[in-house]
Motif scaffolding. Structure first.
Motif, PDB file in Angstrom:
ATOM      1  N   VAL A   1       0.831  -1.214   0.000  1.00 57.63           N
ATOM      2  CA  VAL A   1       0.000   0.000   0.000  1.00 57.63           C
ATOM      3  C   VAL A   1       0.861   1.259   0.000  1.00 57.63           C
ATOM      4  O   VAL A   1       0.635   2.185  -0.787  1.00 57.63           O
ATOM      5  CB  VAL A   1      -0.952  -0.010   1.211  1.00 57.63           C
ATOM      6  CG1 VAL A   1      -1.753   1.296   1.278  1.00 57.63           C
ATOM      7  CG2 VAL A   1      -1.895  -1.203   1.136  1.00 57.63           C
ATOM      8  N   LEU A   2       1.855   1.318   0.903  1.00 61.69           N
ATOM      9  CA  LEU A   2       2.686   2.520   1.011  1.00 61.69           C
ATOM     10  C   LEU A   2       3.834   2.522  -0.001  1.00 61.69           C
ATOM     11  O   LEU A   2       4.265   3.589  -0.437  1.00 61.69           O
ATOM     12  CB  LEU A   2       3.238   2.635   2.437  1.00 61.69           C
ATOM     13  CG  LEU A   2       2.182   2.663   3.560  1.00 61.69           C
ATOM     14  CD1 LEU A   2       2.857   2.731   4.922  1.00 61.69           C
ATOM     15  CD2 LEU A   2       1.228   3.831   3.377  1.00 61.69           C
ATOM     16  N   TYR A   3       4.345   1.364  -0.316  1.00 61.72           N
ATOM     17  CA  TYR A   3       5.419   1.196  -1.301  1.00 61.72           C
ATOM     18  C   TYR A   3       6.560   2.200  -1.080  1.00 61.72           C
ATOM     19  O   TYR A   3       6.845   3.055  -1.915  1.00 61.72           O
ATOM     20  CB  TYR A   3       4.859   1.358  -2.719  1.00 61.72           C
ATOM     21  CG  TYR A   3       5.737   0.755  -3.790  1.00 61.72           C
ATOM     22  CD1 TYR A   3       6.002  -0.606  -3.816  1.00 61.72           C
ATOM     23  CD2 TYR A   3       6.303   1.543  -4.777  1.00 61.72           C
ATOM     24  CE1 TYR A   3       6.791  -1.161  -4.799  1.00 61.72           C
ATOM     25  CE2 TYR A   3       7.109   0.998  -5.769  1.00 61.72           C
ATOM     26  CZ  TYR A   3       7.347  -0.358  -5.773  1.00 61.72           C
ATOM     27  OH  TYR A   3       8.144  -0.909  -6.749  1.00 61.72           O
ATOM     28  N   PRO A   4       7.243   2.111   0.066  1.00 66.39           N
ATOM     29  CA  PRO A   4       8.324   3.062   0.344  1.00 66.39           C
ATOM     30  C   PRO A   4       9.501   2.859  -0.597  1.00 66.39           C
ATOM     31  O   PRO A   4       9.776   1.737  -1.047  1.00 66.39           O
ATOM     32  CB  PRO A   4       8.700   2.734   1.791  1.00 66.39           C
ATOM     33  CG  PRO A   4       8.311   1.306   1.966  1.00 66.39           C
ATOM     34  CD  PRO A   4       7.092   1.101   1.133  1.00 66.39           C
ATOM     35  N   ASP A   5      10.209   3.955  -0.871  1.00 66.06           N
ATOM     36  CA  ASP A   5      11.402   3.862  -1.715  1.00 66.06           C
ATOM     37  C   ASP A   5      12.572   3.247  -0.950  1.00 66.06           C
ATOM     38  O   ASP A   5      13.387   2.531  -1.530  1.00 66.06           O
ATOM     39  CB  ASP A   5      11.786   5.257  -2.227  1.00 66.06           C
ATOM     40  CG  ASP A   5      10.660   5.897  -3.020  1.00 66.06           C
ATOM     41  OD1 ASP A   5      10.169   5.263  -3.965  1.00 66.06           O
ATOM     42  OD2 ASP A   5      10.256   7.021  -2.678  1.00 66.06           O
ATOM     43  N   THR A   6      12.643   3.540   0.340  1.00 67.35           N
ATOM     44  CA  THR A   6      13.715   3.003   1.189  1.00 67.35           C
ATOM     45  C   THR A   6      13.107   2.484   2.477  1.00 67.35           C
ATOM     46  O   THR A   6      12.251   3.135   3.080  1.00 67.35           O
ATOM     47  CB  THR A   6      14.766   4.078   1.508  1.00 67.35           C
ATOM     48  OG1 THR A   6      15.368   4.534   0.295  1.00 67.35           O
ATOM     49  CG2 THR A   6      15.852   3.525   2.423  1.00 67.35           C
ATOM     50  N   THR A   7      13.560   1.313   2.895  1.00 70.40           N
ATOM     51  CA  THR A   7      13.159   0.735   4.177  1.00 70.40           C
ATOM     52  C   THR A   7      14.414   0.584   5.026  1.00 70.40           C
ATOM     53  O   THR A   7      15.380  -0.059   4.603  1.00 70.40           O
ATOM     54  CB  THR A   7      12.481  -0.631   3.992  1.00 70.40           C
ATOM     55  OG1 THR A   7      11.324  -0.480   3.162  1.00 70.40           O
ATOM     56  CG2 THR A   7      12.064  -1.215   5.325  1.00 70.40           C
ATOM     57  N   ALA A   8      14.417   1.189   6.206  1.00 70.06           N
ATOM     58  CA  ALA A   8      15.596   1.172   7.079  1.00 70.06           C
ATOM     59  C   ALA A   8      15.213   0.632   8.452  1.00 70.06           C
ATOM     60  O   ALA A   8      14.181   1.009   9.017  1.00 70.06           O
ATOM     61  CB  ALA A   8      16.185   2.576   7.216  1.00 70.06           C
TER      62      ALA A   8
END
Length: 673
Positions: free
Chosen positions: A147-154
């Protein structure tokens, strides 16, 4: 014509025995044809012949099943959907209409439940805790990626709960009870982490969003549960973590911002009373900080050149370098006068703050203390709402003050800091350290796990928008304006879901018990067949004397050609005579009339007219369980249940009907996410 082979044996007279597979196939086929299909056909005919009414549809059992269907769908689907949908970027981002921000998802303290989490918890409960916490994290994380489809996951550390305790080939756990868990166990936990996070990172896709360079996942920042803390860290444990996740000290350019990840748990060994013997632990972090400003500039230059379509570094000049100068030779850079990007610090352990520094209104466990009457501003010192400045075995709630000062000075111009460790949300502004602007705004991110002491887990969403020219200068109308926006994303309260399931289960038990009591009292009708009449025609059990009295012609000697006398007589009485299968049983010798019993008494006509006669019982149990009335033999019927026996039967029967359907629906929901 019979054909014989060379040995005089008829051709085809013998064949190979059937294989076990073929025999199993025949048995299974026979079972389906003669057992399963008749039952299914009877059930289908019963459904077709049943007259459906609202009264038959709106029974208590069916209503409870529908209620459970809705409740389980809400608890296993809707709560996750609603919580993630509420965090959509467009619901809170406040950039210009033409902005294309880079979106970052911060995940803190998964701390996958393992034997270290609840060491005294018994086997079934501990296994269920592992299963449900993993399922919860996997569901929320997967849906966020979709749903959110983040560009970066940390990740902000504490990936495991007992990672520091599992022995390596060169080290053992300081605690004896954990020394049986070795390197193979850690590898299984690493695989478990990968199946939850790495395998589902691409659930929403792998392609970068328009205008973004690509997607990235960063999981190299260690926590104290991964390595230990300060002098409690073992070198072998840290080397193992770095080998699989990467170096804890690193820099990344993300969305025209410089992210500085710092292994603060190892750095905390610096300054200990015997720190010289611990140099192997803290030296990598100290060397990283020493070159932090230079490294930041080089990374910014490299990123700006890449954005212009140039090579990351200029070509080497073809000059002769003396041997003494070769050691100090570095990659050439085009220009050292570029504008630096805003700096963001990532650390597992929060930065130092004065005791009692409040964390703000979003802290769940300890919300702010209400101010005194007549005062509107929150308290400047609120021990209840603050992160406690303390430490213990293998942990420390905040870094030491001198280490925090050293970090701020050597990294330089820090705007934001994101940390974990505390499991709850905390937002403070550090004004006493070297920073960019009015201070370092630090946000301690909530744990993503519902087993870490917070009812509502969470993650942090960060939106970065910093358009620049070829030299790194901001292109925003207000160049001094913020380039970062943050949003706390709260996840479902799993404990509340379980509490509602438990309450509904209690209501189900009470209502079914009341229903069973009403049936026993005769107020309500039963849906079970325990006390209902048979669906098939039955025979009135009467003795031979009674039959003769009721119908004197029953003992007349029939004509030998009268083959329908019994049926006609039965139809006249309105009753159906049943012929037992045992009546057709024959003995093995034809000398006694092919198994037919010898004529007795005054009967001289063939005994076929007495179909259903068994002869003397050969078994005592059969004699007890069978009774002969005239020409009909039946088993004794069981007495109807009454009182508490009927209440218990109806309660268990209805509960099983509800449970079978509901549990089937529940297991389908948890397996098909």
């Amino acid at each position: 014509m019979v054909v014989y082979d060379d040995y005089g044996v008829p051709v085809g007279a013998y064949s190979e025995p059937e294989t076990l597979t073929h025999q199993a196939y025949r048995v299974a086929r026979a079972f389906i044809l003669y057992r399963v299909r008749p039952v299914a056909q009877r059930g289908f005919l019963e459904i077709r012949s049943r007259r459906w009414t609202w009264k038959s549809l709106l029974t208590l059992v069916k209503v409870l099943i529908v209620v459970w269907f809705v409740a389980l769908y809400w608890g296993e689907r809707m709560v996750f959907k609603d919580s993630i949908d509420a965090c959509r970027w467009e619901n809170w981002e406040n950039w210009a209409s033409d902005a294309n921000p880079h979106r970052v998802l911060f995940v803190a303290d998964p701390q996958l439940v393992d034997p270290h989490t609840y060491p005294g918890r018994p086997w079934p409960l501990n296994t269920l805790t592992v299963k449900f916490t993993d399922q919860y994290i996997r569901r929320t994380y997967s849906r966020m990626q979709k749903v959110l489809y983040p560009d970066t996951t940390a990740f902000l550390g504490d990936l495991f709960d007992g990672g520091r305790e599992w022995s390596t080939r060169t080290t053992k756990s300081p605690e004896t009870r954990y020394q049986k868990y070795g390197n193979s166990f850690w590898l299984k936990e690493y695989d478990r982490f990968g199946r939850i996070f790495f395998d589902h990172w691409g659930d929403g896709g792998m392609a970068p969003r328009p205008g973004q360079p690509g997607r990235k996942i960063i999981s190299s920042l260690p926590g104290n549960h991964d390595l230990g803390f300060a002098k409690g860290i073992q070198t072998g444990v840290r080397n193992r973590f770095n080998a699989y996740f990467g170096d804890g000290n690193r820099m990344d350019i993300i969305g025209n911002h410089t992210f500085v990840s710092l292994d603060s748990v190892s750095l905390s060994a610096f300054g200990e009373p015997d720190s010289q013997s611990l140099e192997e632990l803290w030296k990598p972090a100290i060397n990283f900080l020493k070159d932090a400003k230079t490294q930041k500039t080089r990374l910014v230059q490299r990123e700006l050149r890449a954005q212009q379509g140039l090579r990351p570094y200029p070509q080497f000049s073809h000059d002769i370098i003396n041997e003494q100068e070769l050691v100090q030779a570095v990659l050439p850079h085009s220009d050292d006068s570029v504008t630096e990007f805003p700096t963001i610090l990532l650390t597992h352990v929060p930065l130092y703050r004065a005791p009692g520094t409040p964390c703000g209104p979003f802290r769940e466990r300890w919300p702010p203390t209400p101010p005194p009457k007549g005062q509107t501003e929150p308290l400047e010192n609120d021990e209840r709402n603050a992160i406690r400045v303390a430490g213990g075995y293998q942990y420390q709630n905040v870094l030491r003050r001198e280490i925090t000062v050293d970090i701020a000075e050597k990294v330089g111009d820090i705007q934001y800091a994101f940390s974990g460790d505390d499991h709850d949300y905390c937002e403070v502004v550090h004004k006493d350290y070297d920073s960019s602007g009015s201070g370092i705004r630090e946000i301690t991110v909530k744990s993503i796990s519902w087993a870490m002491g917070v009812r509502k887990p969470g993650v942090l969403l960060v939106s970065l928008w910093n358009p620049v020219d070829e030299r790194g200068n901001s292109l925003l109308v207000d160049s001094s304006g913020p380039t970062i926006q943050t949003q706390l994303c709260l996840l479902p309260d799993q404990l509340e879901v379980f509490i509602r399931y438990g309450a509904l289960f209690g209501i189900t038990l009470v209502t079914l018990a009341i229903r069973a009591a009403l049936i026993a009292a005769g107020i309500s009708a039963s849906s079970s067949t325990a006390n209902s009449d048979s669906l098939l025609p039955t025979v009135e059990h009467t003795s031979s004397a009674e039959n003769e009295k009721a119908d004197p012609s029953s003992h007349r000697q029939p004509d030998s050609c009268d083959t329908s006398s019994n049926s006609s007589t039965s139809s006249e009485r309105g009753k159906l005579q049943v012929r037992s299968s045992n009546a057709r049983t024959r003995s093995g010798s034809p000398n006694t009339g092919y198994g037919l019993p010898a004529t007795q008494g005054n009967y001289s006509y063939p005994l076929v007219q007495h179909a259903g006669y068994f002869g003397p019982a050969e078994d005592e149990e059969e004699r007890k369980g069978m009774k002969v009335w005239g020409t009909v033999t039946t088993k004794k019927t069981k007495p109807k249940k009454k009182g508490l026996a009927l209440i218990w039967h109806e309660f268990v029967y209805s509960l099983l009907r509800v449970g079978v359907v509901v549990f089937g629906w529940y297991f389908w929901l948890i397996r098909h996410w």
